[in-house]
Design a protein around this motif. Structure first.
Motif, PDB file in Angstrom:
ATOM      1  N   TRP A  66       0.583  -1.200   0.015  1.00  0.00           N
ATOM      2  CA  TRP A  66       0.080  -0.013   0.050  1.00  0.00           C
ATOM      3  C   TRP A  66       0.947   1.175  -0.023  1.00  0.00           C
ATOM      4  N   PHE A  67       0.463   2.365  -0.421  1.00  0.00           N
ATOM      5  CA  PHE A  67       1.334   3.507  -0.579  1.00  0.00           C
ATOM      6  C   PHE A  67       0.774   4.631   0.332  1.00  0.00           C
ATOM      7  N   GLY A 102      -2.051  -6.504  15.964  1.00  0.00           N
ATOM      8  CA  GLY A 102      -3.219  -5.475  16.309  1.00  0.00           C
ATOM      9  C   GLY A 102      -3.110  -4.211  15.514  1.00  0.00           C
ATOM     10  N   ARG A 103      -2.138  -4.081  14.608  1.00  0.00           N
ATOM     11  CA  ARG A 103      -2.204  -2.900  13.880  1.00  0.00           C
ATOM     12  C   ARG A 103      -3.217  -2.727  12.848  1.00  0.00           C
ATOM     13  N   ALA A 104      -3.807  -1.595  12.790  1.00  0.00           N
ATOM     14  CA  ALA A 104      -4.891  -1.506  11.636  1.00  0.00           C
ATOM     15  C   ALA A 104      -4.318  -0.584  10.828  1.00  0.00           C
ATOM     16  N   ILE A 105      -4.613  -0.676   9.644  1.00  0.00           N
ATOM     17  CA  ILE A 105      -4.465   0.296   8.335  1.00  0.00           C
ATOM     18  C   ILE A 105      -5.288   0.468   7.608  1.00  0.00           C
ATOM     19  N   THR A 106      -5.796   1.743   7.457  1.00  0.00           N
ATOM     20  CA  THR A 106      -7.016   2.040   6.509  1.00  0.00           C
ATOM     21  C   THR A 106      -6.329   2.288   5.124  1.00  0.00           C
ATOM     22  N   LEU A 107      -6.573   1.617   4.382  1.00  0.00           N
ATOM     23  CA  LEU A 107      -6.148   1.842   2.860  1.00  0.00           C
ATOM     24  C   LEU A 107      -6.596   3.073   2.433  1.00  0.00           C
ATOM     25  N   SER A 108      -5.637   3.957   1.582  1.00  0.00           N
ATOM     26  CA  SER A 108      -6.360   5.035   0.834  1.00  0.00           C
ATOM     27  C   SER A 108      -6.469   4.600  -0.712  1.00  0.00           C
TER      28      SER A 108
END
Length: 132
Positions: A66-67, A102-108
């Motif tokens: 992801w960028f 547990g790290r959460a990443i919201t993709l753009s």
């Protein structure tokens, strides 16, 4: 899946238009205001080309990239605990990855993608996917 970036044909066309405007302002002596506006326009286009902002992600068979503003990040698909796909109040698609630890990443860059297609792609790779 989807990647959007600053370096694309439209940006280079805008660069050419800005260069032509600046050249015409100097050659035909349109005045300082016209030259100043052309210079500001050129500076904005060049800034976009130099910074090359990128959004989106690339979903492969074994990993996801992801960028971000800082560059590219990635994770092996085996590190994904789950994916949550939902809609924002404005009707845009939201995709959040949950990694081990547990790290959460919201993709753009997924705002305009079809949620059903995203769900299919993640499930095809064996990733638990939840639709909200």
């Amino acid at each position: 899946m989807k990647r959007s970036q600053g370096r694309r044909p439209r940006t280079y066309l805008a660069l050419g238009i800005g260069m032509a405007a600046a050249y015409a302002a100097v050659k035909y002596e349109f005045g300082a205001l016209t030259l100043g506006l052309a210079a500001v326009y050129l500076a904005l286009v060049l800034r976009r080309l130099i910074l090359n902002p990128a959004t989106g992600f690339r979903l492969g068979q074994t990993r996801i990239d992801w960028f971000t503003e800082r560059g590219t990040e990635s994770a092996a698909l085996t590190d994904l605990v789950g994916v949550t796909i939902s809609r924002s109040p404005e009707g845009r698609t939201v995709c959040t990855l949950t990694l081990r630890g547990g790290r959460a990443i919201t993709l753009s860059g997924v705002e305009d993608l079809d949620p059903k297609r995203l769900i299919r792609e993640f499930m095809r790779r064996g990733i638990p996917t939840e639709a909200c």
